[in-house]
Design an enzyme around this catalytic site. Structure first.
Site, mmCIF file in Angstrom:
data_model
loop_
_atom_site.group_PDB
_atom_site.id
_atom_site.type_symbol
_atom_site.label_atom_id
_atom_site.label_comp_id
_atom_site.label_asym_id
_atom_site.label_seq_id
_atom_site.Cartn_x
_atom_site.Cartn_y
_atom_site.Cartn_z
ATOM 1 N N ASP A 156 -6.540 -4.630 -5.077
ATOM 2 C CA ASP A 156 -6.243 -3.267 -4.629
ATOM 3 C C ASP A 156 -4.930 -2.742 -5.208
ATOM 4 O O ASP A 156 -4.767 -1.533 -5.402
ATOM 5 C CB ASP A 156 -6.142 -3.192 -3.105
ATOM 6 C CG ASP A 156 -7.233 -3.929 -2.364
ATOM 7 O OD1 ASP A 156 -7.618 -5.038 -2.798
ATOM 8 O OD2 ASP A 156 -7.702 -3.427 -1.320
ATOM 9 N N THR A 163 -11.074 -14.792 -1.370
ATOM 10 C CA THR A 163 -11.408 -13.442 -0.913
ATOM 11 C C THR A 163 -10.736 -13.176 0.420
ATOM 12 O O THR A 163 -10.295 -14.098 1.112
ATOM 13 C CB THR A 163 -12.928 -13.247 -0.792
ATOM 14 O OG1 THR A 163 -13.205 -11.838 -0.701
ATOM 15 C CG2 THR A 163 -13.493 -13.957 0.425
ATOM 16 N N ARG A 178 -15.766 -3.287 -3.527
ATOM 17 C CA ARG A 178 -14.631 -2.371 -3.582
ATOM 18 C C ARG A 178 -13.520 -2.939 -4.456
ATOM 19 O O ARG A 178 -12.829 -2.191 -5.157
ATOM 20 C CB ARG A 178 -14.119 -2.053 -2.172
ATOM 21 C CG ARG A 178 -13.149 -0.877 -2.167
ATOM 22 C CD ARG A 178 -13.048 -0.216 -0.802
ATOM 23 N NE ARG A 178 -12.186 -0.916 0.124
ATOM 24 C CZ ARG A 178 -12.578 -1.473 1.261
ATOM 25 N NH1 ARG A 178 -13.865 -1.439 1.616
ATOM 26 N NH2 ARG A 178 -11.730 -2.064 2.061
ATOM 27 N N GLY A 230 -7.662 -18.592 -6.390
ATOM 28 C CA GLY A 230 -8.210 -17.301 -6.018
ATOM 29 C C GLY A 230 -9.103 -17.432 -4.804
ATOM 30 O O GLY A 230 -9.694 -18.488 -4.567
ATOM 31 N N TRP A 277 -11.731 -1.137 -7.561
ATOM 32 C CA TRP A 277 -10.280 -1.013 -7.766
ATOM 33 C C TRP A 277 -9.903 -1.530 -9.155
ATOM 34 O O TRP A 277 -9.025 -0.976 -9.819
ATOM 35 C CB TRP A 277 -9.505 -1.831 -6.732
ATOM 36 C CG TRP A 277 -9.527 -1.402 -5.310
ATOM 37 C CD1 TRP A 277 -9.717 -2.216 -4.221
ATOM 38 C CD2 TRP A 277 -9.306 -0.086 -4.773
ATOM 39 N NE1 TRP A 277 -9.641 -1.496 -3.044
ATOM 40 C CE2 TRP A 277 -9.380 -0.188 -3.352
ATOM 41 C CE3 TRP A 277 -9.056 1.157 -5.344
ATOM 42 C CZ2 TRP A 277 -9.217 0.911 -2.511
ATOM 43 C CZ3 TRP A 277 -8.894 2.258 -4.498
ATOM 44 C CH2 TRP A 277 -8.980 2.131 -3.121
ATOM 45 N N ASP A 291 0.805 -1.224 0.000
ATOM 46 C CA ASP A 291 0.000 0.000 0.000
ATOM 47 C C ASP A 291 0.836 1.272 0.000
ATOM 48 O O ASP A 291 0.314 2.370 0.239
ATOM 49 C CB ASP A 291 -0.954 -0.010 1.195
ATOM 50 C CG ASP A 291 -2.055 -1.041 1.026
ATOM 51 O OD1 ASP A 291 -2.586 -1.150 -0.091
ATOM 52 O OD2 ASP A 291 -2.364 -1.749 1.993
#
Length: 392
Positions: free
Chosen positions: A169, A229, A241, A227, A245, A108
């Site tokens: 993200d 979550t 969200r 994959g 993104w 981030d």
């Protein structure tokens, strides 16, 4: 890039806002920012509110750049010195943070430094901002695994449980690497960002144009694993969200790589998102829900999506009729946020209410989220056509 379905988008009568209407919404948002600034002179708002109020925190969270980004937006729109002084104080804090390695072991860094120190360098020529931004970019580059081809989201790079983990993200953290490549002439930054973007398009996007929140790549073989979550309803649902993104991040990916395929991918994600909205146009926290029966909304995801739709509209060819459609959808979302989702002037220090931070953990549910505040103000600036995005 794998084949991805392209849903037909529900029709929408094109509509553009009048400048006076946007100026009023911006003034309303900045009035809330003005009210809040004295509370965070030496601190930052927490990621999400409690009872509509952000607690003050030190410069330790992944979200602090959104606050500084709002200060820069306020200064760009008004020219008021108070915004610039507050933002420049923040820049010094971000310099100290990266030099002292305060909670920087994650991806981030783009959220943190693109909107703070890199924006400062762009807007004021800040040498402190440039140096801090480049150091943050070096730390982000160090999280790139060349075998997996991804930037590891978080966790120790040697941890087998986290290695090779990317999340949707990160698409918004990649502009920091593209910026660093332009500033230094070092292609390593842009090459890592481009490779990650390729892997995100290949593995995070499902055939129906929904997205995984997170995906694991084997760091020994480079083969896909699975994959899942982290914040969505289930591994097979589509976290709102995350989809936002994806829309914004792939549109920006098209800008930075000059690859139209990413713009088209962003359009497919946008159609999937827009076709699953409740009647007021503000998404539920996961797109598996598309009802008006009390499912928590996520105003922050809606604000991100609005910015992504406007970036997408800009990226499409001038004669493409989808430009007006996506821009009109963005305005519809922003208009609803400014009408029905604004925090009260008294009793709150946020801009937008009714967001969701982390539903599985019960954190910030039906509260304000600081990134939602930032992207709402960014969307207004985009609609007003008075701003060059910090992400470009």
């Amino acid at each position: 890039m794998s084949e991805v379905a392209n849903e037909t988008l529900a029709p929408l009568v094109p509509e553009r806002p009048e400048p006076a209407e946007l100026d009023k919404l911006i003034a309303d948002a900045l009035a809330r920012l003005d009210r809040t600034m004295p509370q965070f002179r030496d601190h930052f708002p927490a990621p999400s509110s409690t009872g509509g109020t952000y607690a003050p925190i030190d410069n330790v969270e992944w979200t602090n750049g959104f606050w500084t980004g709002m200060l820069w937006l306020g200064w760009e729109f008004t020219g008021r010195d108070a915004y610039r002084r507050a933002a420049e104080d923040n820049v010094e804090s971000f310099r100290d943070r990266v030099e002292q390695r305060v909670n920087v072991d994650h991806h981030d860094l783009g959220f943190l430094y693109t909107l703070s120190t890199c924006a400062a360098h762009r807007l004021t020529g800040s040498t402190i901002g440039r140096a801090a931004g480049l150091e943050a970019a070096r730390l982000l580059l160090a999280r790139f695994d060349p075998v997996a081809g991804v930037i590891q989201a978080w966790g120790d790079m040697r941890d087998p449980g986290q290695r090779g983990r990317m999340i949707i993200d990160c698409n918004l953290n990649l502009p920091l690497l593209f910026w660093a490549s332009r500033e230094t002439g070092d292609r390593a930054f842009a090459d890592a960002a481009t490779r990650h973007l390729e892997q995100a398009a290949r593995y995070l996007v499902r055939p129906d144009a929904s997205t995984y929140h997170t995906f694991y790549i084997d760091t020994e073989t480079g083969q896909p694993r699975f994959g899942s979550t982290h914040q969505g309803y289930s591994d097979q649902s589509c976290w709102a969200r995350g989809q936002a993104w994806g829309i914004y991040g792939f549109a920006l990916g098209g800008l930075h790589t000059n690859e139209p395929a990413y713009v088209e991918l962003a359009a497919r994600l946008a159609n999937h998102f827009l076709n699953r909205l409740p009647t007021d146009g503000i998404c539920c926290w996961d797109l598996i829900f598309a009802d008006d029966n009390g499912t928590p909304r996520d105003s922050s995801a809606a604000a991100i999506a609005a910015c992504g739709l406007l970036e997408l509209a800009k990226a499409l060819p001038a004669a493409d009729p989808r430009r007006d459609t996506y821009a009109s959808w963005a305005w519809r979302i922003v208009q609803e946020l400014g009408t029905s989702y604004l925090a009260p002037v008294e009793g709150s220090n946020a801009l937008l209410l009714h967001a969701v931070y982390h539903m599985p953990n019960g954190a910030g549910v039906d509260e304000a989220c600081i990134w939602g505040d930032y992207f709402y103000l960014e969307a207004l600036m985009r609609l007003r056509n008075v701003w060059t995005p910090y992400w470009s």
